[in-house]
Design a protein around this motif. Structure first.
Motif, PDB file in Angstrom:
ATOM      1  N   GLN A   6     -15.543 -41.503 -46.585  1.00 56.73           N
ATOM      2  CA  GLN A   6     -16.350 -40.284 -46.518  1.00 56.73           C
ATOM      3  C   GLN A   6     -17.602 -40.338 -47.404  1.00 56.73           C
ATOM      4  OE1 GLN A   6     -15.146 -37.969 -44.370  1.00 56.73           O
ATOM      5  NE2 GLN A   6     -13.328 -39.198 -44.037  1.00 56.73           N
ATOM      6  N   HIS A  61     -22.325 -42.223 -40.647  1.00 56.29           N
ATOM      7  CA  HIS A  61     -21.567 -41.264 -39.843  1.00 56.29           C
ATOM      8  C   HIS A  61     -21.257 -41.895 -38.493  1.00 56.29           C
ATOM      9  CE1 HIS A  61     -22.493 -38.308 -42.871  1.00 56.29           C
ATOM     10  NE2 HIS A  61     -23.757 -38.686 -42.800  1.00 56.29           N
ATOM     11  N   THR A  81     -11.537 -42.892 -37.172  1.00 57.91           N
ATOM     12  CA  THR A  81     -11.468 -41.759 -36.243  1.00 57.91           C
ATOM     13  C   THR A  81     -12.839 -41.075 -36.176  1.00 57.91           C
ATOM     14  OG1 THR A  81     -10.891 -40.112 -37.915  1.00 57.91           O
ATOM     15  CG2 THR A  81      -9.058 -41.374 -36.922  1.00 57.91           C
ATOM     16  N   LYS A 119     -13.529 -38.393 -37.406  1.00 58.18           N
ATOM     17  CA  LYS A 119     -13.759 -37.748 -38.708  1.00 58.18           C
ATOM     18  C   LYS A 119     -13.889 -38.774 -39.837  1.00 58.18           C
ATOM     19  CE  LYS A 119     -11.543 -33.394 -37.598  1.00 58.18           C
ATOM     20  NZ  LYS A 119     -10.514 -32.432 -37.983  1.00 58.18           N
ATOM     21  N   ASP A 120     -14.084 -40.059 -39.484  1.00 56.46           N
ATOM     22  CA  ASP A 120     -14.248 -41.159 -40.437  1.00 56.46           C
ATOM     23  C   ASP A 120     -13.013 -41.393 -41.290  1.00 56.46           C
ATOM     24  OD1 ASP A 120     -16.788 -41.746 -39.445  1.00 56.46           O
ATOM     25  OD2 ASP A 120     -17.783 -40.446 -40.896  1.00 56.46           O
ATOM     26  N   ASN A 121     -11.829 -41.051 -40.761  1.00 56.73           N
ATOM     27  CA  ASN A 121     -10.561 -41.397 -41.394  1.00 56.73           C
ATOM     28  C   ASN A 121     -10.097 -42.727 -40.811  1.00 56.73           C
ATOM     29  OD1 ASN A 121     -10.249 -39.018 -42.976  1.00 56.73           O
ATOM     30  ND2 ASN A 121      -9.676 -37.921 -41.114  1.00 56.73           N
TER      31      ASN A 121
END
Length: 148
Positions: free
Chosen positions: A105, A110, A133, A135-137
């Motif tokens: 994060q 992004h 993912t 969501k950058d997980n």
């Protein structure tokens, strides 16, 4: 912060396990990172939770020094009992109290899902690939059969 400073994007990011390195090789996925937004004392473990089936997580030791952590996930443990199954596993770092989602994060990149592509590994007919993912997980995708 003085009146001329602006808050950075990182000041508003909730506590998580910030991933710095992902090494998928030799039957393992090795993760290196640091604990962001929370004291790092105590015993920490990497925990894999099967999406849609959170009842039986897998967990593995994590070495923590300062706020830096490191650990390995053996991909052979992810072989499904149903060979037609496709699974996704979410990765967390936990000390028994906190459960921190693993992700990236704190950089300015992004949309890592489309940018950062990791190689897959194969074990007993299973193909395993780490991925970011939307969501950058960080998660693991496990498939049997032809392509991921």
């Amino acid at each position: 912060m003085n009146r001329h400073e602006r808050p950075t994007r990182h000041e508003h990011v909730k506590p998580h396990a910030e991933i710095a390195e992902v090494w998928p090789r030799d039957g393992h996925v090795r993760l290196v990172g640091h604990i962001h937004g929370r004291p790092a004392e105590g015993d920490w473990r990497l925990q894999l939770t099967r999406r849609g089936r959170p009842g039986r997580p897998l967990d593995y030791p994590a070495r923590v020094k300062g706020d830096r952590f490191e650990g390995e996930l053996p991909i052979a443990d992810l072989v499904p009992s149903d060979p037609a199954e496709t699974d996704e596993w979410d990765i967390h770092l936990t000390d028994g109290e906190a459960r921190l989602r693993a992700g990236r994060q704190l950089d300015d990149i992004h949309g890592k899902k489309k940018i950062m592509v990791f190689p897959e590994q194969r074990v007993r007919g299973l193909r395993v690939r780490p991925y970011y993912t939307v969501k950058d997980n960080l998660s693991l995708e496990c498939r049997t059969g032809a392509a991921i």
